[in-house]
Design an enzyme around this catalytic site. Structure first.
Site, mmCIF file in Angstrom:
data_model
loop_
_atom_site.group_PDB
_atom_site.id
_atom_site.type_symbol
_atom_site.label_atom_id
_atom_site.label_comp_id
_atom_site.label_asym_id
_atom_site.label_seq_id
_atom_site.Cartn_x
_atom_site.Cartn_y
_atom_site.Cartn_z
ATOM 1 N N GLU A 154 32.266 49.656 47.393
ATOM 2 C CA GLU A 154 33.079 49.098 48.453
ATOM 3 C C GLU A 154 32.221 48.453 49.554
ATOM 4 O O GLU A 154 32.524 47.370 50.020
ATOM 5 C CB GLU A 154 33.956 50.224 49.036
ATOM 6 N N ASP A 155 31.160 49.148 49.934
ATOM 7 C CA ASP A 155 30.440 48.747 51.152
ATOM 8 C C ASP A 155 29.160 47.954 50.922
ATOM 9 O O ASP A 155 28.621 47.390 51.870
ATOM 10 C CB ASP A 155 30.062 49.998 51.977
#
Ligand code: MN
Length: 724
Positions: free
Chosen positions: A97-98
């Protein structure tokens, strides 16, 4: 492995000296070494190296390096002794996600399918937001369920992630704190409970409670502290006495005091409408032994020392809770008169009680689960998947999930000794469907502990239930009023929907035939192409669809008849007097008006209402006057000579106001084989009372018989049918 794809290409070699690892990773390594092999520990550290690089430069809201969060998540998982893959995925859970450089594929290349799938699963789960239980959509539950069913470890990582976020909630803004806390309390804590992870569940609840209601939390917390101080002496006396006695009886047992948490007390105060003092006026003790047989021995010792309260003993060892929890529960009269709640279990059961599915974790995809809780969790997920496939709509599925997640259960036996868990207040019909959908669909009665009982009978734990079936029997709409399990509800609705559809077609057929007859036509006389053209123009796929539309009030039969017949170029003949006959089997698509409650034998008239379909009134009903102003919507109806079923009607009864009057009247009604649906007082003074009974009768003669029997009683002054 191709070095170009390696995520570790330019990091220090793995397993390098501990001097390269920050302190939070050193702690984790120590924990890992206590139960994982050296290779496994190295694998986790390799994930750390990748995670640390990926998150480098990112900060948490608290100002700490971001990597401290995934490492803390891995620690929580390590405390539960979960496997290396779970820990690796725990450390990497936010990378897809990051971190722009990291994809599911790159993780797969570096760490294999399992770790990559786990990280991907958690990433997807992160996108599923619930906010509150009410607002949670079926779709979000479905996604979560599918992720769990594929690999339960996804949920374990998510729960650990949530726990750490709750522990560090203070860094968030006020509104985010409340949103996250509410979601935790309403969605994640129940899931943890369903998976038997009581320790994690309690911590989630306490942290959420504190974030949502800081004041209540601190007030209750302070009062618990004060209360414990006052009781310490008496509690330790009881504990010591019990320990000594167990030892005398040759039992090696640990006796520990239990302290209630603020949230559990708050819940009890709300749920049972009790004061703080009432909730707290109970001591809690736990006795832990090493073998199952010793649990029962210890129970004997405890009962010999203090008198047990009646009916409070529960054997969750023989009959574990749905989440796998096992223990003996009993309540004793303490020396000071205050009750003592005692739980007795083995060390093993104690671990399962705290950790649930995570206890004695050995992850194998296909083999038999390692503990009771894991087995129960699999059954649960399987059941949810089944109901997902069966449920007609996502709302029904959502209901199914919610009932399962927020349970209060009863445990029942089949005649062969199989145990079934059902929600509290389950009826015999719920049990029937729990045994098998076929049993439910054909149930007629139940034998509860060998006694014949009606299907609406509420069941209590420990009963043995046998369902009596008949091939001709079928689900009844009234069953929906007393079933509580999602399985029964889904199955009954499914059946009724099917039936309603058939009924609608048959009623629609009669209504259209009548309307055609009125203008001298007939359905059979309309040429096929003519009918087809009409259906096509009206975007109807089949004639059945048109008929059901008519029955449900979506199309006017007279209008349809005129279009079908006039377009054929036929001239309308003189109207004939035709009526739609009601057999009583059309209940699903027809309503009997609540204003006048018509019963077979009454002169009746139908009114086609757009929302409700055909509504049948007595011709004498005052509301009919208004309806006659829309003659297109009036449908001439009459009863078949033999009408099926019971019909609701109302009696206004004036009685002398004396004790026992209600019972006398009720007995008279029951003697006439009529069911009482409802009773209310209309007026009442010292001399007389006026009661409104809603009862069920088969037809007018039956009603007359009921009224005669009521009149015979000397307390009854007048009996009148209420109609409109
Ligand atoms: Mn996270």
């Amino acid at each position: 492995m191709n070095a170009a794809h390696s995520l570790l290409a330019d990091t220090a070699p793995c397993g390098a000296g501990s001097e390269l690892l920050p302190h939070y990773m050193l702690d984790l390594r120590q924990m890992l070494e206590s139960y994982l092999t050296a290779d496994q520990v190295r694998a986790v550290e390799r994930s750390f190296a990748v995670g640390e690089r990926a998150h480098r430069g990112q900060m948490r809201k608290s100002g700490e390096p971001y990597i401290t969060h995934p490492v803390a998540v891995a620690r929580i998982l390590a405390e539960m002794h979960l496997d290396a893959e779970t820990l690796q995925a725990g450390i990497l859970h936010d990378t897809i996600e990051d971190c722009p450089g990291i994809t599911k594929e790159s993780l797969r290349a570096e760490f294999g399918d399992n770790v990559a799938d786990l990280v991907d699963g958690v990433t997807k789960l992160d996108k599923v937001q619930f906010a509150t239980r009410e607002a949670a959509t079926a779709e979000s539950f479905r996604k979560m369920l599918l992720a769990m069913a594929r690999d339960l470890r996804v949920m374990l990582i998510k729960l650990a992630d949530r726990l750490h976020n709750m522990r560090t909630l203070e860094a968030q803004s006020g509104p985010s704190q409340r949103r996250i806390a509410r979601e935790t309390l309403e969605v994640y804590a129940p899931i943890a409970q369903r998976l038997g992870m009581n320790k994690l569940k309690s911590e989630l609840q306490e942290l959420s409670f504190k974030a949502l209601y800081p004041h209540r939390h601190s007030v209750i917390g302070a009062r618990i502290k004060a209360m414990i101080g006052n009781r310490r002496e008496i509690m330790s006396k009881i504990e010591a006495a019990l320990s000594a006695r167990l030892k005398e009886d040759g039992l090696h047992a640990r006796v520990v005091g239990r302290v209630k948490s603020p949230y559990s007390i708050y819940r009890k105060m709300l749920g049972d409408h009790k004061t703080f003092a009432e909730v707290m006026d109970v001591y809690g003790l736990r006795i832990i032994v090493s073998k199952v047989s010793q649990c029962y021995q210890a129970l004997g010792t405890a009962h010999a020392m203090y008198k047990p309260l009646d009916n409070r003993f529960k054997d969750y060892i023989a009959i574990p809770k749905a989440n796998g929890y096992q223990s003996l529960h009993t309540v004793l009269f303490g020396p000071s008169g205050a009750p003592i709640e005692v739980q007795i279990r083995t060390d093993d059961m104690d671990v399962v009680a705290e950790r649930g599915v995570a206890a004695h974790w050995i992850y194998k995809t296909e083999s038999t689960p390692a503990n009771n809780a894991q087995m129960r969790a699999r059954e649960w997920l399987q059941g949810l998947l089944d109901s997902q496939r069966q449920a007609g709509s996502s709302i029904e599925f959502l209901e199914a999930v919610k009932v399962d997640l927020f349970p209060d259960e009863v445990y029942l036996f089949t005649p062969k000794g199989r145990i079934l868990a059902l929600p509290r207040n389950a009826s015999a019909i719920d049990f029937a469907y729990a045994v098998h959908t076929n049993v439910g669909d054909h149930a007629v009665a139940a034998r509860v502990d060998r006694q014949l009982k009606p299907l609406r009978t509420r069941l209590v734990s420990g009963q043995t239930v046998e369902i009596v079936t008949a091939p001709s029997a079928s689900p009844q709409p009234q069953w929906l009023e007393f079933v509580v399990s999602s399985k029964a509800r889904t199955a009954i609705r499914h059946y009724l929907k099917q039936l309603q559809h058939e009924d609608a077609i048959s009623l629609g057929h009669r209504m259209l035939s009548r309307a055609l007859a009125d203008i001298g036509g007939a359905l059979d006389a309309i040429p096929e192409e003519q009918l087809h053209r009409f259906l096509e123009e009206n975007r109807l796929r089949r004639l059945e669809e048109l008929l059901s539309d008519i029955a449900l009030g979506a199309r006017m039969p007279a209008l349809v008849a005129r279009q079908l017949w006039a377009s054929e170029g036929q001239s309308a003949a003189a109207p004939r007097d035709t009526v739609v006959r009601i057999s009583g089997a059309e209940r699903g698509v027809m309503t009997f008006a609540h204003c006048c409650h018509p019963i077979p034998g009454d002169p009746i008239v139908g009114f086609l209402s757009a929302g409700k379909g055909l509504v049948v009134h007595q011709t004498t009903c005052p509301n009919v006057v208004e309806m006659r102003k829309q003659p297109d919507r009036i449908v001439r109806v009459d009863w078949e000579p033999e009408v099926q079923g019971d019909f609701r009607t109302q009696l206004k009864i004036e009685v002398a106001n004396r004790p026992g009057v209600l019972a006398t009247v009720a007995a008279a009604i029951a003697d006439a084989n009529s069911n009482i649906e409802n009773v209310e007082y209309l007026e009442r003074d010292s001399l007389s009372a006026s009661l409104l009974f809603t009862i069920e009768v088969r037809h007018r003669e039956h009603l007359n018989d009921v009224m005669r029997r009521i009149r015979r009683s000397d307390v009854v002054q007048t009996v009148q049918r209420q109609s409109g």
